[in-house]
Motif scaffolding. Sequence first.
Motif, mmCIF file in Angstrom:
data_model
loop_
_atom_site.group_PDB
_atom_site.id
_atom_site.type_symbol
_atom_site.label_atom_id
_atom_site.label_comp_id
_atom_site.label_asym_id
_atom_site.label_seq_id
_atom_site.Cartn_x
_atom_site.Cartn_y
_atom_site.Cartn_z
ATOM 1 N N PRO A 169 -48.405 -19.740 -19.666
ATOM 2 C CA PRO A 169 -47.504 -19.470 -20.658
ATOM 3 C C PRO A 169 -46.146 -18.821 -20.772
ATOM 4 N N ALA A 170 -46.302 -17.635 -19.882
ATOM 5 C CA ALA A 170 -45.260 -16.804 -19.574
ATOM 6 C C ALA A 170 -44.118 -17.229 -19.148
ATOM 7 N N SER A 171 -44.200 -18.158 -17.969
ATOM 8 C CA SER A 171 -43.121 -18.889 -17.265
ATOM 9 C C SER A 171 -42.533 -20.123 -18.180
ATOM 10 N N SER A 172 -43.405 -20.644 -18.802
ATOM 11 C CA SER A 172 -42.848 -21.735 -19.611
ATOM 12 C C SER A 172 -42.236 -21.295 -21.002
ATOM 13 N N ALA A 173 -42.599 -20.281 -21.309
ATOM 14 C CA ALA A 173 -41.937 -19.533 -22.835
ATOM 15 C C ALA A 173 -40.474 -19.123 -22.401
ATOM 16 N N LEU B 65 -35.481 -21.343 -6.783
ATOM 17 C CA LEU B 65 -35.060 -20.223 -6.730
ATOM 18 C C LEU B 65 -34.606 -19.765 -5.500
ATOM 19 N N ARG B 66 -33.788 -18.778 -5.484
ATOM 20 C CA ARG B 66 -33.211 -18.169 -4.053
ATOM 21 C C ARG B 66 -34.225 -18.035 -3.035
ATOM 22 N N ASP B 67 -35.411 -17.621 -3.419
ATOM 23 C CA ASP B 67 -36.308 -17.123 -2.409
ATOM 24 C C ASP B 67 -37.471 -18.559 -2.198
ATOM 25 N N GLY B 68 -37.002 -19.539 -2.799
ATOM 26 C CA GLY B 68 -37.731 -20.955 -2.573
ATOM 27 C C GLY B 68 -38.237 -21.458 -3.786
ATOM 28 N N ASP B 69 -39.067 -22.452 -3.935
ATOM 29 C CA ASP B 69 -39.500 -23.206 -4.882
ATOM 30 C C ASP B 69 -40.835 -23.007 -5.679
ATOM 31 N N GLN B 70 -40.871 -23.143 -6.908
ATOM 32 C CA GLN B 70 -42.143 -22.541 -7.413
ATOM 33 C C GLN B 70 -42.322 -23.674 -8.430
ATOM 34 N N THR C 292 -37.106 -27.282 -13.908
ATOM 35 C CA THR C 292 -37.465 -28.746 -14.731
ATOM 36 C C THR C 292 -38.774 -27.816 -15.488
ATOM 37 N N LEU C 293 -38.702 -28.276 -17.024
ATOM 38 C CA LEU C 293 -39.575 -27.953 -17.778
ATOM 39 C C LEU C 293 -40.219 -29.342 -18.313
ATOM 40 N N MET C 294 -41.506 -29.205 -17.882
ATOM 41 C CA MET C 294 -42.360 -30.511 -18.451
ATOM 42 C C MET C 294 -43.346 -30.368 -19.557
ATOM 43 N N ASN C 295 -43.211 -30.890 -20.397
ATOM 44 C CA ASN C 295 -44.410 -30.766 -21.844
ATOM 45 C C ASN C 295 -45.379 -32.095 -21.710
#
Length: 277
Positions: free
Chosen positions: A238-242, A228-233, A213-216
């Motif tokens: 900025p790098a993750s949102s890009a 993700l397979r290894d859990g929630d984050q 889920t991408l929230m602006n």
Amino acid sequence: MRNRDHNRRRKDTASLSPRAFYAAELRFRREQAGLTQAALARMLYITTAHLANLESGIRRIQPDLAAALDKVLRTDGFFVRQLGAGRAALIPAQLSDPARLAVQAQSIREWDTTFVPWLLQLGSYADAVARLQDPTLPSATGAAAPGSLLDADGSPRYAAVLTERALRRPIGSAATMAEQLRHIAALARTGRIVLQVVPLNAEPHVAGDMAFTLMNFADEQPVVAASLRDGDQVVNDPASSALAELGYTLLSAAALPPAESLDLLDATAMDHGLAGA
């Protein structure tokens, strides 16, 4: 007594993040002035909910509002001087509550390869998902399903890409699936959401077993909530949102256009309805 209270307050807030400190100080100064949230909000010409979000660190303070606080609360320029703290990054604790963040978002985009995306889920569907992930849960789990957020006036601009596999996968009863898909179709027809479906023959070319889920926001860094397979984050760097922006663009390109997606959604809802008849 007043100095003792203030010293105790300084000790209590010493370990807080800058944003949390600013929020706590706002609440302390308001209470020190003998004002309720409603009373101070009226004096500032904002809503009580807006002030409550400032005091909990959810909303980032604006410069003109900081100046107004100093004037109303007679704080000798404190809130303007500490504006950097009030506009610092989100409090880490707030990142653990994506449902609350979603209410503040201006726009939201979601992708899920396995289930109906989180913000579109009805309670019955969310219950069924929870029981699928933990079969020991009771038949009515009370699972959190924030789907009603998109029904409200002034809701965030919302778009989602989901898979045909998620539409056809039986979660709960056939009646549960039919109700869930009809709900999504109704939202799409009102124009509250933009929906696209990745057909079965395109799925090998898109993201694997994950969801995000991408929230602006108007005055915050974007937030990405990823399963993700290894859990929630939940992150707001900025790098993750890009990366999420790029991923959503590629997924949208692989999906059917909205009109064709809605036709597929209607047909699949009908199939589930017939199966439950």
